[in-house]
Design a protein around this motif. Structure first.
Motif, PDB file in Angstrom:
ATOM      1  N   GLY A  31      -1.290  30.636  25.620  1.00 52.92           N
ATOM      2  CA  GLY A  31      -0.312  31.809  25.936  1.00 52.92           C
ATOM      3  C   GLY A  31       0.249  31.619  23.783  1.00 52.92           C
ATOM      4  N   LEU A  32       0.766  32.470  23.525  1.00 48.24           N
ATOM      5  CA  LEU A  32       0.765  32.679  21.981  1.00 48.24           C
ATOM      6  C   LEU A  32       1.646  31.436  21.668  1.00 48.24           C
ATOM      7  CD1 LEU A  32       0.818  33.975  19.663  1.00 48.24           C
ATOM      8  CD2 LEU A  32       2.223  35.554  20.137  1.00 48.24           C
ATOM      9  N   VAL A  33       1.745  30.822  20.463  1.00 51.04           N
ATOM     10  CA  VAL A  33       2.360  29.685  20.531  1.00 51.04           C
ATOM     11  C   VAL A  33       3.019  29.199  18.803  1.00 51.04           C
ATOM     12  CG1 VAL A  33       1.001  27.384  20.638  1.00 51.04           C
ATOM     13  CG2 VAL A  33       3.587  26.808  20.370  1.00 51.04           C
ATOM     14  N   GLN A  34       3.592  29.267  17.961  1.00 56.85           N
ATOM     15  CA  GLN A  34       3.753  29.090  16.825  1.00 56.85           C
ATOM     16  C   GLN A  34       3.418  27.921  16.738  1.00 56.85           C
ATOM     17  OE1 GLN A  34       7.926  29.559  15.888  1.00 56.85           O
ATOM     18  NE2 GLN A  34       7.670  32.480  15.607  1.00 56.85           N
ATOM     19  N   PRO A  35       2.899  28.117  15.415  1.00 61.44           N
ATOM     20  CA  PRO A  35       2.395  26.321  14.494  1.00 61.44           C
ATOM     21  C   PRO A  35       3.360  25.542  14.504  1.00 61.44           C
ATOM     22  CG  PRO A  35       1.595  28.064  13.164  1.00 61.44           C
ATOM     23  CD  PRO A  35       2.840  28.759  14.448  1.00 61.44           C
ATOM     24  N   GLY A  36       3.216  24.204  15.138  1.00 59.37           N
ATOM     25  CA  GLY A  36       4.065  22.892  15.115  1.00 59.37           C
ATOM     26  C   GLY A  36       4.587  23.190  16.688  1.00 59.37           C
ATOM     27  N   GLY A  37       4.129  23.815  17.246  1.00 57.31           N
ATOM     28  CA  GLY A  37       4.885  24.185  18.651  1.00 57.31           C
ATOM     29  C   GLY A  37       3.556  23.524  19.751  1.00 57.31           C
ATOM     30  N   SER A  38       4.444  23.561  21.240  1.00 57.21           N
ATOM     31  CA  SER A  38       4.727  22.425  22.192  1.00 57.21           C
ATOM     32  C   SER A  38       3.578  23.881  23.564  1.00 57.21           C
ATOM     33  CB  SER A  38       4.889  21.387  22.781  1.00 57.21           C
ATOM     34  OG  SER A  38       5.041  20.685  21.505  1.00 57.21           O
ATOM     35  N   LEU A  39       2.741  23.368  23.914  1.00 53.56           N
ATOM     36  CA  LEU A  39       2.112  24.299  25.702  1.00 53.56           C
ATOM     37  C   LEU A  39       1.362  22.822  26.670  1.00 53.56           C
ATOM     38  CD1 LEU A  39      -0.406  27.746  24.544  1.00 53.56           C
ATOM     39  CD2 LEU A  39       1.985  27.340  25.347  1.00 53.56           C
ATOM     40  N   ARG A  40       1.733  23.478  27.934  1.00 52.50           N
ATOM     41  CA  ARG A  40       1.124  22.508  29.176  1.00 52.50           C
ATOM     42  C   ARG A  40      -0.102  23.397  29.137  1.00 52.50           C
ATOM     43  NH1 ARG A  40       2.794  21.030  33.651  1.00 52.50           N
ATOM     44  NH2 ARG A  40       2.548  18.852  34.517  1.00 52.50           N
ATOM     45  N   LEU A  41      -0.954  23.178  29.278  1.00 53.87           N
ATOM     46  CA  LEU A  41      -2.107  23.882  30.153  1.00 53.87           C
ATOM     47  C   LEU A  41      -2.452  23.133  31.798  1.00 53.87           C
ATOM     48  CD1 LEU A  41      -4.528  24.456  27.693  1.00 53.87           C
ATOM     49  CD2 LEU A  41      -2.837  25.644  27.934  1.00 53.87           C
ATOM     50  N   SER A  42      -2.778  23.991  32.883  1.00 54.18           N
ATOM     51  CA  SER A  42      -3.242  22.797  33.864  1.00 54.18           C
ATOM     52  C   SER A  42      -4.304  23.624  34.674  1.00 54.18           C
ATOM     53  CB  SER A  42      -1.552  22.972  35.230  1.00 54.18           C
ATOM     54  OG  SER A  42      -0.773  22.499  34.739  1.00 54.18           O
ATOM     55  N   CYS A  43      -5.027  22.466  35.423  1.00 52.58           N
ATOM     56  CA  CYS A  43      -5.855  23.084  36.143  1.00 52.58           C
ATOM     57  C   CYS A  43      -5.363  22.694  37.624  1.00 52.58           C
ATOM     58  CB  CYS A  43      -7.132  21.768  35.148  1.00 52.58           C
ATOM     59  SG  CYS A  43      -8.446  22.724  36.074  1.00 52.58           S
ATOM     60  N   ALA A  44      -6.050  23.666  37.904  1.00 58.97           N
ATOM     61  CA  ALA A  44      -5.992  23.824  39.501  1.00 58.97           C
ATOM     62  C   ALA A  44      -7.448  23.211  40.075  1.00 58.97           C
ATOM     63  CB  ALA A  44      -4.712  24.052  40.601  1.00 58.97           C
ATOM     64  N   ALA A  45      -7.618  22.026  40.805  1.00 54.70           N
ATOM     65  CA  ALA A  45      -8.806  22.293  41.692  1.00 54.70           C
ATOM     66  C   ALA A  45      -9.351  21.711  43.102  1.00 54.70           C
ATOM     67  CB  ALA A  45      -9.435  20.657  41.047  1.00 54.70           C
ATOM     68  N   SER A  46     -10.020  22.467  43.529  1.00 57.57           N
ATOM     69  CA  SER A  46      -9.951  23.604  44.973  1.00 57.57           C
ATOM     70  C   SER A  46     -11.583  23.250  45.600  1.00 57.57           C
ATOM     71  CB  SER A  46      -9.554  23.979  45.437  1.00 57.57           C
ATOM     72  OG  SER A  46     -10.103  25.161  45.157  1.00 57.57           O
ATOM     73  N   GLY A  47     -11.785  22.386  46.541  1.00 54.33           N
ATOM     74  CA  GLY A  47     -13.130  22.243  47.154  1.00 54.33           C
ATOM     75  C   GLY A  47     -14.210  21.391  47.383  1.00 54.33           C
ATOM     76  N   PHE A  48     -13.935  20.506  46.128  1.00 52.69           N
ATOM     77  CA  PHE A  48     -14.418  19.044  46.287  1.00 52.69           C
ATOM     78  C   PHE A  48     -13.570  18.167  45.876  1.00 52.69           C
ATOM     79  CE2 PHE A  48     -13.576  18.140  41.273  1.00 52.69           C
ATOM     80  CZ  PHE A  48     -13.294  19.414  40.779  1.00 52.69           C
ATOM     81  N   THR A  49     -13.870  16.692  46.323  1.00 53.01           N
ATOM     82  CA  THR A  49     -13.459  15.851  46.868  1.00 53.01           C
ATOM     83  C   THR A  49     -13.101  15.008  44.539  1.00 53.01           C
ATOM     84  OG1 THR A  49     -14.595  14.555  48.160  1.00 53.01           O
ATOM     85  CG2 THR A  49     -13.413  13.298  47.215  1.00 53.01           C
ATOM     86  N   PHE A  50     -11.506  15.220  44.399  1.00 46.73           N
ATOM     87  CA  PHE A  50     -11.570  15.867  42.874  1.00 46.73           C
ATOM     88  C   PHE A  50     -10.577  14.110  42.757  1.00 46.73           C
ATOM     89  CE2 PHE A  50      -9.029  17.214  39.380  1.00 46.73           C
ATOM     90  CZ  PHE A  50      -8.135  16.086  39.149  1.00 46.73           C
TER      91      PHE A  50
END
Length: 116
Positions: free
Chosen positions: A9-28
């Protein structure tokens, strides 16, 4: 096989974000997981990597001390916590899974824009 990124998403300089990745279909739990990013007009860059069991992590110099990669093998998810974001962190962020002899998979990416 699916890798689905979320959290961009959009965040201001100095800010924070949390990205996630959901996996399926293989032995993670057998795969090393990484986050890459690609800024406009530039090549794809490795941002962070975490080993299959989560005991080892590596980061690009540009994000050391600001980003943290983690994984939950029980939930088949990998997360990238980003803080002190800078305009130069603006990019599409991709999740990657790789394992020797088993191949490599990519998500479709999530856009992070750092701007005031």
């Amino acid at each position: 096989v699916q890798l689905v990124e979320s959290g961009g998403g959009l965040v201001q300089p100095g800010g924070s974000l949390r990205l996630s990745c959901a996996a399926s279909g293989f032995t993670f739990s057998l795969y090393t997981m990484s986050w890459y990013r690609q800024a406009p007009g530039k090549g794809r860059e490795l941002v962070a990597t975490i080993s299959s069991a989560g005991g080892s992590t590596n980061y690009a110099d540009s994000v050391k001390g600001r980003f943290t990669i983690s994984r939950d093998n029980a939930k088949s998810t990998v997360t990238l916590e980003m803080s002190s974001l800078k305009p130069e962190d603006t990019a599409v962020y991709y999740c990657n899974a790789r394992s020797v002899g088993r191949g490599s998979y990519w998500g479709k990416g999530t856009l992070v824009t750092v701007s005031s």
